[in-house]
Design a protein around this motif. Structure first.
Motif, short mmCIF file in Angstrom:
data_model
loop_
_atom_site.label_atom_id
_atom_site.label_comp_id
_atom_site.label_asym_id
_atom_site.label_seq_id
_atom_site.Cartn_x
_atom_site.Cartn_y
_atom_site.Cartn_z
N ALA A 146 25.89 -98.02 45.53
CA ALA A 146 26.15 -98.80 44.32
C ALA A 146 26.90 -100.07 44.68
N VAL A 147 26.41 -101.21 44.17
CA VAL A 147 27.03 -102.52 44.37
C VAL A 147 27.29 -103.12 43.00
N VAL A 148 28.53 -103.50 42.72
CA VAL A 148 28.88 -104.07 41.42
C VAL A 148 29.30 -105.52 41.63
N LEU A 149 28.70 -106.42 40.86
CA LEU A 149 28.89 -107.86 41.00
C LEU A 149 29.70 -108.41 39.84
N LEU A 150 30.71 -109.23 40.12
CA LEU A 150 31.56 -109.85 39.11
C LEU A 150 31.36 -111.36 39.15
N HIS A 151 31.02 -111.94 37.99
CA HIS A 151 30.63 -113.34 37.94
C HIS A 151 31.82 -114.29 37.81
N LEU A 203 32.70 -98.75 36.23
CA LEU A 203 32.41 -97.72 37.24
C LEU A 203 32.32 -96.35 36.60
N ASP A 204 33.26 -96.05 35.70
CA ASP A 204 33.24 -94.77 35.02
C ASP A 204 31.98 -94.60 34.17
N ALA A 205 31.59 -95.67 33.48
CA ALA A 205 30.42 -95.60 32.61
C ALA A 205 29.15 -95.31 33.40
N PHE A 206 29.09 -95.77 34.63
CA PHE A 206 27.93 -95.52 35.48
C PHE A 206 28.10 -94.25 36.32
N GLY A 207 29.21 -93.55 36.13
CA GLY A 207 29.44 -92.32 36.88
C GLY A 207 29.69 -92.55 38.36
N LEU A 208 30.34 -93.66 38.69
CA LEU A 208 30.58 -94.02 40.09
C LEU A 208 32.02 -93.72 40.48
N ASP A 209 32.20 -92.85 41.44
CA ASP A 209 33.55 -92.62 41.98
C ASP A 209 34.01 -93.81 42.81
N ARG A 210 33.05 -94.40 43.54
CA ARG A 210 33.35 -95.56 44.38
C ARG A 210 32.16 -96.50 44.34
N ALA A 211 32.41 -97.77 44.63
CA ALA A 211 31.33 -98.75 44.67
C ALA A 211 31.72 -99.87 45.61
N HIS A 212 30.71 -100.58 46.07
CA HIS A 212 30.91 -101.82 46.83
C HIS A 212 31.02 -102.93 45.79
N VAL A 213 32.15 -103.62 45.76
CA VAL A 213 32.42 -104.60 44.72
C VAL A 213 32.38 -106.00 45.31
N VAL A 214 31.65 -106.89 44.62
CA VAL A 214 31.49 -108.28 45.05
C VAL A 214 31.94 -109.17 43.90
N HIS A 230 43.57 -99.84 42.56
CA HIS A 230 42.74 -98.65 42.69
C HIS A 230 41.90 -98.70 43.97
N PRO A 231 42.53 -98.73 45.13
CA PRO A 231 41.75 -98.86 46.37
C PRO A 231 40.79 -97.71 46.59
N GLU A 232 41.09 -96.56 46.02
CA GLU A 232 40.23 -95.39 46.23
C GLU A 232 38.87 -95.53 45.55
N ARG A 233 38.72 -96.49 44.64
CA ARG A 233 37.45 -96.69 43.93
C ARG A 233 36.53 -97.68 44.65
N PHE A 234 36.97 -98.21 45.78
CA PHE A 234 36.24 -99.26 46.49
C PHE A 234 35.68 -98.73 47.80
N ALA A 235 34.35 -98.84 47.96
CA ALA A 235 33.74 -98.55 49.24
C ALA A 235 33.80 -99.76 50.16
N SER A 236 33.83 -100.95 49.56
CA SER A 236 34.05 -102.20 50.30
C SER A 236 34.36 -103.28 49.27
#
Length: 384
Positions: A146-151, A203-214, A230-236
């Motif tokens: 999972a990769v989450v993008l912030l604009h 992240l919670d809404a998508f059921g993601l414990d962790r994600a790669h955040v950009v 919340h460093p534990e929620r980040f894969a990168s």
């Protein structure tokens, strides 16, 4: 140049292929009709510069869609519109507009033609209820990390659209930050902590414990605040054209929105975001960014800038456990390579890269370079 030559010239310039090829079937059936089209239509009003070629093709697509029963011609002019620099998303929006005036059946038929010509794969879209507002999220890809993008500030999720399609083997998600896009009019004032909590809510809404955040620019500031809390929620974490501390100009931008309105924000924003060449070309990325700024509200604009003025995560990511990419644009006049190198130095173990020829809004002007850098940094599932 006689009328026949002028008509053939304009046909090629407008439609994108030679008239001999494009109108071969017409000429075979009716040479008279062929000559009339070339000499009276394409050498006539179509050759007038008062209406640009891209505008003419948008008008033609709209009229053919509204008429109905002209799907072959609609396909031809859809291809011509693309050749004139009209984006597939603009054509889809045009078909949606047609539905309001010519009815849903014709709009749906037009959408089918547009989808066939563009090979479009619509993103899955959903609405998410966060703590104090609703937002919109889109997803491209069903499998992989999972990769989450912030604009960036002033735009919306669509800023990432050119990049999302270039990241195969991943479940790529983008959403509208509070005060932007579907989340326009969310409560103000708010803080960067509020915006960071929104990210965790997504992240919670998508059921993601962790994600790669950009995150890019403002989105990168939000990503850093969330990563520190919340460093534990980040894969990168990938930080593009952003900052880990506020600039004095942030409050000036907020006040200008309130005092001068959104039209006054277009020139100072776009001239910082894009290169002069991109502004002169005025392709979809520039048109999109201009429209998004104009459609913003002074309250949302000022609220976001004042929240951004509260970003202060210097040295808070010194012990961040996940991989970090710091991506700078060579021609970025807002968060210069020097600023980005300083940020990277404060995150031990981070990887610094600089994209040649890239300005601040690198995901819009240089999406292929951004996608290549992210593709190298982010893990992916094997693709067929």
């Amino acid at each position: 140049m006689d009328r026949t030559e002028r008509g053939r010239h304009e046909y090629r310039a407008l439609i994108g292929i030679d008239a001999a090829t494009g109108l071969a079937a017409v000429r075979a059936r009716s040479p008279q009709l062929h000559d009339t089209m070339i000499e009276s239509v394409f050498a006539g009003p179509m050759a007038h510069a008062e209406l640009g070629r891209a505008d003419r093709e948008l008008a033609t697509v709209a009229m053919l869609a509204a008429l109905g029963g002209a799907e072959p011609q609609l396909a031809t002019h859809t291809r011509a519109a693309l050749a004139q620099g009209v984006a597939a998303s603009e054509l889809v929006a045009l078909a949606e507009h047609v539905a309001s005036y010519a009815g849903f059946p014709r709009a749906l038929n037009a959408l089918a033609v547009i989808d066939e010509v563009t090979g479009g794969q619509p993103f899955a879209e959903r609405r998410i209820r966060l703590r104090d507002h609703e937002t919109r999220a889109v997803q491209h890809g069903e499998d992989g990390p999972a990769v989450v993008l912030l604009h960036a500030l002033g735009l919306d999720w669509r800023m990432w659209e050119p990049v999302m399609r270039l990241l195969p083997g991943r479940r790529v998600i983008a959403y509208d930050l509070r005060g932007h896009g579907h989340a326009q009019g969310s409560p103000t004032p708010f803080t960067m902590d509020d915006a960071a909590a929104d990210l965790i809510g997504v992240l919670d809404a998508f059921g993601l414990d962790r994600a790669h955040v950009v995150g890019l620019s403002y989105g990168g500031g939000i990503a850093q605040v969330a990563a520190a809390a919340h460093p534990e929620r980040f894969a990168s974490l990938a930080l593009l054209a952003t900052t880990d501390h506020p600039f004095a100009s942030f409050e000036d931008r907020a006040r200008s929105g309130e005092a001068d309105g959104m039209a006054a924000q277009v020139v100072p924003s776009l001239t910082r975001w894009f290169t002069p060449a991109a502004l002169a070309e005025n392709a979809w990325p520039v048109r999109y960014a201009r429209e998004r700024v104009l459609r913003g509200t002074p309250a949302d604009w000022a609220g976001a800038w004042r929240a951004f003025a509260g970003v202060d995560v210097q040295d808070r990511l010194a012990d961040f456990p996940a991989p970090v990419l710091v991506l700078a644009g060579e021609l970025d006049a807002s968060t210069t390579p020097e600023i980005m190198k300083g940020l990277a130095a404060r995150v031990p173990g981070s990887t610094y890269r600089e994209l040649p020829g890239a300005p601040h809004m690198m995901s819009l002007e240089q999406p292929a370079l951004v996608a290549a850098a992210l593709d190298k940094f982010l893990p992916a599932a094997p693709t067929p």
